[in-house]
Design a protein around this motif. Structure first.
Motif, PDB file in Angstrom:
ATOM      1  N   VAL A 160      83.380  43.989  86.513  1.00  0.00           N
ATOM      2  CA  VAL A 160      83.792  43.300  87.558  1.00  0.00           C
ATOM      3  C   VAL A 160      82.882  41.948  87.607  1.00  0.00           C
ATOM      4  CG1 VAL A 160      84.977  44.766  88.712  1.00  0.00           C
ATOM      5  CG2 VAL A 160      82.717  44.619  89.271  1.00  0.00           C
ATOM      6  N   ASP A 161      81.672  41.912  87.114  1.00  0.00           N
ATOM      7  CA  ASP A 161      80.698  41.024  87.118  1.00  0.00           C
ATOM      8  C   ASP A 161      81.200  39.703  86.213  1.00  0.00           C
ATOM      9  OD1 ASP A 161      79.241  42.666  89.056  1.00  0.00           O
ATOM     10  OD2 ASP A 161      78.135  43.323  87.134  1.00  0.00           O
ATOM     11  N   SER A 162      81.286  38.355  87.023  1.00  0.00           N
ATOM     12  CA  SER A 162      81.795  37.307  86.425  1.00  0.00           C
ATOM     13  C   SER A 162      80.190  36.756  86.038  1.00  0.00           C
ATOM     14  CB  SER A 162      82.519  36.377  87.221  1.00  0.00           C
ATOM     15  OG  SER A 162      82.547  35.207  86.561  1.00  0.00           O
ATOM     16  N   LEU A 163      80.013  36.210  84.697  1.00  0.00           N
ATOM     17  CA  LEU A 163      78.871  35.765  84.094  1.00  0.00           C
ATOM     18  C   LEU A 163      78.817  34.312  83.908  1.00  0.00           C
ATOM     19  CD1 LEU A 163      78.123  38.783  81.752  1.00  0.00           C
ATOM     20  CD2 LEU A 163      77.089  38.531  83.889  1.00  0.00           C
ATOM     21  N   GLY A 164      79.874  33.720  83.899  1.00  0.00           N
ATOM     22  CA  GLY A 164      80.053  32.312  83.655  1.00  0.00           C
ATOM     23  C   GLY A 164      81.257  32.109  82.672  1.00  0.00           C
ATOM     24  N   ALA A 165      81.305  31.094  81.983  1.00  0.00           N
ATOM     25  CA  ALA A 165      82.462  30.640  81.083  1.00  0.00           C
ATOM     26  C   ALA A 165      81.950  30.193  79.827  1.00  0.00           C
ATOM     27  CB  ALA A 165      83.260  29.594  81.973  1.00  0.00           C
ATOM     28  N   LEU A 166      82.697  30.184  78.711  1.00  0.00           N
ATOM     29  CA  LEU A 166      82.526  29.646  77.420  1.00  0.00           C
ATOM     30  C   LEU A 166      83.541  28.656  77.438  1.00  0.00           C
ATOM     31  CD1 LEU A 166      81.470  29.786  74.560  1.00  0.00           C
ATOM     32  CD2 LEU A 166      83.052  31.443  74.015  1.00  0.00           C
ATOM     33  N   ASN A 167      83.093  27.292  77.430  1.00  0.00           N
ATOM     34  CA  ASN A 167      84.063  26.274  77.214  1.00  0.00           C
ATOM     35  C   ASN A 167      84.013  25.685  75.919  1.00  0.00           C
ATOM     36  OD1 ASN A 167      84.935  26.543  79.968  1.00  0.00           O
ATOM     37  ND2 ASN A 167      82.939  25.766  80.465  1.00  0.00           N
ATOM     38  N   LEU A 168      85.242  25.328  75.417  1.00  0.00           N
ATOM     39  CA  LEU A 168      85.087  24.678  74.166  1.00  0.00           C
ATOM     40  C   LEU A 168      86.005  23.252  74.279  1.00  0.00           C
ATOM     41  CD1 LEU A 168      86.217  27.780  71.842  1.00  0.00           C
ATOM     42  CD2 LEU A 168      83.852  26.855  72.152  1.00  0.00           C
ATOM     43  N   TYR A 169      85.635  22.199  73.751  1.00  0.00           N
ATOM     44  CA  TYR A 169      86.151  20.811  73.801  1.00  0.00           C
ATOM     45  C   TYR A 169      86.488  20.305  72.563  1.00  0.00           C
ATOM     46  CZ  TYR A 169      84.080  21.556  78.538  1.00  0.00           C
ATOM     47  OH  TYR A 169      83.813  22.081  79.771  1.00  0.00           O
ATOM     48  N   SER A 170      87.306  19.225  72.615  1.00  0.00           N
ATOM     49  CA  SER A 170      87.729  18.794  71.410  1.00  0.00           C
ATOM     50  C   SER A 170      88.050  17.248  71.327  1.00  0.00           C
ATOM     51  CB  SER A 170      88.593  19.481  70.457  1.00  0.00           C
ATOM     52  OG  SER A 170      89.338  18.670  69.377  1.00  0.00           O
ATOM     53  N   LYS A 171      87.848  16.481  70.492  1.00  0.00           N
ATOM     54  CA  LYS A 171      88.295  14.893  70.811  1.00  0.00           C
ATOM     55  C   LYS A 171      89.540  14.960  70.117  1.00  0.00           C
ATOM     56  CE  LYS A 171      83.698  13.008  70.099  1.00  0.00           C
ATOM     57  NZ  LYS A 171      82.947  11.985  69.361  1.00  0.00           N
ATOM     58  N   THR A 172      90.262  15.784  69.725  1.00  0.00           N
ATOM     59  CA  THR A 172      91.570  16.045  69.113  1.00  0.00           C
ATOM     60  C   THR A 172      92.668  16.624  70.234  1.00  0.00           C
ATOM     61  OG1 THR A 172      90.773  16.421  66.910  1.00  0.00           O
ATOM     62  CG2 THR A 172      93.166  16.622  67.210  1.00  0.00           C
ATOM     63  N   PRO A 173      93.572  16.032  70.390  1.00  0.00           N
ATOM     64  CA  PRO A 173      94.639  16.488  71.257  1.00  0.00           C
ATOM     65  C   PRO A 173      95.153  17.883  70.665  1.00  0.00           C
ATOM     66  CG  PRO A 173      94.931  14.351  70.930  1.00  0.00           C
ATOM     67  CD  PRO A 173      93.997  14.573  70.209  1.00  0.00           C
ATOM     68  N   ARG A 174      95.538  18.896  71.321  1.00  0.00           N
ATOM     69  CA  ARG A 174      96.342  20.036  70.979  1.00  0.00           C
ATOM     70  C   ARG A 174      95.299  20.808  69.742  1.00  0.00           C
ATOM     71  NH1 ARG A 174      99.302  17.471  73.578  1.00  0.00           N
ATOM     72  NH2 ARG A 174     101.464  17.397  74.275  1.00  0.00           N
ATOM     73  N   ALA A 175      94.124  20.667  69.670  1.00  0.00           N
ATOM     74  CA  ALA A 175      93.287  21.038  68.713  1.00  0.00           C
ATOM     75  C   ALA A 175      93.150  22.861  68.682  1.00  0.00           C
ATOM     76  CB  ALA A 175      91.877  20.613  68.923  1.00  0.00           C
ATOM     77  N   PHE A 176      93.594  23.331  69.767  1.00  0.00           N
ATOM     78  CA  PHE A 176      93.366  24.675  69.789  1.00  0.00           C
ATOM     79  C   PHE A 176      94.749  25.503  69.913  1.00  0.00           C
ATOM     80  CE2 PHE A 176      89.795  22.866  72.310  1.00  0.00           C
ATOM     81  CZ  PHE A 176      88.641  23.338  71.367  1.00  0.00           C
ATOM     82  N   ASP A 177      94.805  26.578  69.089  1.00  0.00           N
ATOM     83  CA  ASP A 177      96.156  27.453  69.122  1.00  0.00           C
ATOM     84  C   ASP A 177      95.895  28.724  69.271  1.00  0.00           C
ATOM     85  OD1 ASP A 177      94.908  27.957  66.535  1.00  0.00           O
ATOM     86  OD2 ASP A 177      96.167  27.181  65.203  1.00  0.00           O
ATOM     87  N   GLN A 178      96.822  29.566  68.862  1.00  0.00           N
ATOM     88  CA  GLN A 178      96.721  31.102  69.108  1.00  0.00           C
ATOM     89  C   GLN A 178      95.441  31.501  68.269  1.00  0.00           C
ATOM     90  OE1 GLN A 178      98.366  33.172  71.306  1.00  0.00           O
ATOM     91  NE2 GLN A 178      96.710  34.175  70.903  1.00  0.00           N
ATOM     92  N   GLU A 179      95.154  31.118  67.150  1.00  0.00           N
ATOM     93  CA  GLU A 179      94.225  31.686  66.475  1.00  0.00           C
ATOM     94  C   GLU A 179      92.732  31.357  67.178  1.00  0.00           C
ATOM     95  OE1 GLU A 179      92.560  31.781  61.855  1.00  0.00           O
ATOM     96  OE2 GLU A 179      93.779  30.095  62.249  1.00  0.00           O
ATOM     97  N   SER A 180      92.861  30.261  67.664  1.00  0.00           N
ATOM     98  CA  SER A 180      91.495  29.686  68.281  1.00  0.00           C
ATOM     99  C   SER A 180      91.418  30.714  69.507  1.00  0.00           C
ATOM    100  CB  SER A 180      91.816  28.200  68.919  1.00  0.00           C
ATOM    101  OG  SER A 180      91.979  27.368  67.750  1.00  0.00           O
ATOM    102  N   GLU A 181      92.543  30.877  70.164  1.00  0.00           N
ATOM    103  CA  GLU A 181      92.296  31.774  71.476  1.00  0.00           C
ATOM    104  C   GLU A 181      91.872  33.341  71.075  1.00  0.00           C
ATOM    105  OE1 GLU A 181      95.738  32.211  73.957  1.00  0.00           O
ATOM    106  OE2 GLU A 181      96.200  30.025  74.015  1.00  0.00           O
TER     107      GLU A 181
END
Length: 81
Positions: free
Chosen positions: A37-58
């Protein structure tokens, strides 16, 4: 997990999206880091390309976030000893 395919599209965070786009960010993938139940923060990934992340990325990101959560929780425990 939050995936934003294109930050130029309307989002629930218009000020953040506008600032990110002005810095060249077009897509985002974010994972909450938590253990039980302990929240430790977040892992945030960013891209200069639109729609760069897909199901495999998830899928890959979920595994990385799980390992990062455990590592961070153990590091915090060690720091308290």
């Amino acid at each position: 997990m939050v995936r934003v395919p294109d930050l130029t599209d309307p989002t629930p965070w218009p000020r953040f999206a506008s600032s990110a786009v002005s810095e060249g960010v077009r897509s985002m993938l974010a994972f909450q880091l938590f253990v039980e139940v302990d929240s430790l923060g977040a892992l945030n990934l960013y891209s200069k390309t639109p729609r760069a992340f897909d199901q495999e990325s998830e899928d890959i990101g979920s595994g990385v976030a799980a390992h990062a959560s455990l590592a961070l929780a153990n590091a915090q425990k060690q720091g308290q000893l």
